[in-house]
Design a protein around this motif. Structure first.
Motif, mmCIF file in Angstrom:
data_model
loop_
_atom_site.group_PDB
_atom_site.id
_atom_site.type_symbol
_atom_site.label_atom_id
_atom_site.label_comp_id
_atom_site.label_asym_id
_atom_site.label_seq_id
_atom_site.Cartn_x
_atom_site.Cartn_y
_atom_site.Cartn_z
ATOM 1 N N UNK A 176 -12.914 -12.407 16.518
ATOM 2 C CA UNK A 176 -12.141 -11.733 15.477
ATOM 3 C C UNK A 176 -10.654 -11.912 15.749
ATOM 4 N N UNK A 177 -9.861 -11.871 14.683
ATOM 5 C CA UNK A 177 -8.407 -11.976 14.776
ATOM 6 C C UNK A 177 -7.791 -10.694 14.227
ATOM 7 N N UNK A 178 -6.855 -10.153 14.971
ATOM 8 C CA UNK A 178 -6.236 -8.877 14.620
ATOM 9 C C UNK A 178 -4.723 -9.035 14.514
ATOM 10 N N UNK A 179 -4.152 -8.367 13.542
ATOM 11 C CA UNK A 179 -2.705 -8.232 13.422
ATOM 12 C C UNK A 179 -2.438 -6.761 13.706
ATOM 13 N N UNK A 180 -2.133 -6.460 14.954
ATOM 14 C CA UNK A 180 -2.052 -5.061 15.382
ATOM 15 C C UNK A 180 -3.445 -4.455 15.333
ATOM 16 N N UNK A 181 -3.625 -3.409 14.524
ATOM 17 C CA UNK A 181 -4.939 -2.771 14.405
ATOM 18 C C UNK A 181 -5.673 -3.219 13.144
ATOM 19 N N UNK A 229 -9.110 -11.696 10.370
ATOM 20 C CA UNK A 229 -9.964 -12.870 10.330
ATOM 21 C C UNK A 229 -11.139 -12.750 11.283
ATOM 22 N N UNK A 230 -12.162 -13.561 11.021
ATOM 23 C CA UNK A 230 -13.339 -13.576 11.893
ATOM 24 C C UNK A 230 -14.102 -14.878 11.673
ATOM 25 N N UNK A 231 -14.793 -15.294 12.715
ATOM 26 C CA UNK A 231 -15.689 -16.439 12.627
ATOM 27 C C UNK A 231 -16.966 -16.061 13.364
ATOM 28 N N UNK A 232 -18.092 -16.490 12.824
ATOM 29 C CA UNK A 232 -19.396 -16.182 13.419
ATOM 30 C C UNK A 232 -20.184 -17.474 13.545
ATOM 31 N N UNK A 233 -20.888 -17.641 14.666
ATOM 32 C CA UNK A 233 -21.688 -18.840 14.877
ATOM 33 C C UNK A 233 -22.844 -18.540 15.811
ATOM 34 N N UNK A 280 -4.831 -18.704 10.726
ATOM 35 C CA UNK A 280 -5.876 -17.876 11.336
ATOM 36 C C UNK A 280 -7.206 -18.616 11.363
ATOM 37 N N UNK A 281 -7.617 -19.188 10.240
ATOM 38 C CA UNK A 281 -8.899 -19.908 10.204
ATOM 39 C C UNK A 281 -8.879 -21.088 11.168
ATOM 40 N N UNK A 282 -7.767 -21.801 11.261
ATOM 41 C CA UNK A 282 -7.672 -22.931 12.195
ATOM 42 C C UNK A 282 -7.799 -22.462 13.640
ATOM 43 N N UNK A 283 -7.161 -21.355 13.967
ATOM 44 C CA UNK A 283 -7.256 -20.813 15.325
ATOM 45 C C UNK A 283 -8.695 -20.427 15.652
ATOM 46 N N UNK A 284 -9.357 -19.744 14.726
ATOM 47 C CA UNK A 284 -10.735 -19.320 14.943
ATOM 48 C C UNK A 284 -11.666 -20.527 15.060
ATOM 49 N N UNK A 285 -11.482 -21.501 14.193
ATOM 50 C CA UNK A 285 -12.301 -22.709 14.245
ATOM 51 C C UNK A 285 -12.086 -23.447 15.560
#
Length: 151
Positions: A57-62, A66-70, A93-98
């Motif tokens: 998961x990606x958080x901006x503070x609280x 974003x999130x990615x599941x696999x 965000x999506x690029x970081x998660x990927x």
């Protein structure tokens, strides 16, 4: 941006936040493909927490942005969901998660699918070296493109 690897089944607050993110993110895909029958929009909190794959998961503070599941096997990694809050799009965000999933895959191939008409997601996968493997209709009237990233 803060990244974490939580288990939604262990945290009801997180599960509710993920479900809200999933619904807003996939509502945008539904608008792009012209059909709201996509599975993530049909899922409830019980279904989300029952799934036993991995999450980042990606958080901006609280605020969950974003999130990615696999899920992983010995031979392949399959991306199930990529979600970014509409208010946080175009920030990488999506690029970081990927990228996290590609790192976790090590030498295994990674597969994914998205709505054929979801141009932002198609572009994201192409930017990260995924190659389209073909289109499929699932369910009737909804076209997806399957992608593969070679190890």
């Amino acid at each position: 941006m803060i990244l974490s690897s939580p288990d939604p089944a262990a945290d009801p607050y997180l599960a509710a936040a993920l479900l809200r993110l999933q619904r807003t993110s996939y509502a945008m895909e539904a608008a792009l493909i012209g059909d709201d029958r996509i599975p993530p929009l049909q899922e409830d909190e019980i279904g989300l927490t029952a799934w036993r794959g991995r999450w980042v998961t990606a958080w901006d503070g609280v605020r969950l942005v974003g999130a990615i599941a696999w899920w992983e096997s010995v031979d392949v990694v399959e991306i199930q969901k990529v979600m970014v809050s509409p208010s946080a799009m175009r920030r990488g965000i999506a690029s970081t998660l990927l990228g996290r999933v590609l790192e976790a895959a090590s030498s295994r191939p990674v597969v994914a699918a998205t709505g054929r008409a979801n141009a932002p997601a198609v572009s994201l996968y192409g930017k990260h070296g995924f190659r389209a493997q073909g289109d499929e209709q699932v369910p009737p009237g909804i076209w997806i493109t399957r992608f593969r990233h070679a190890a």
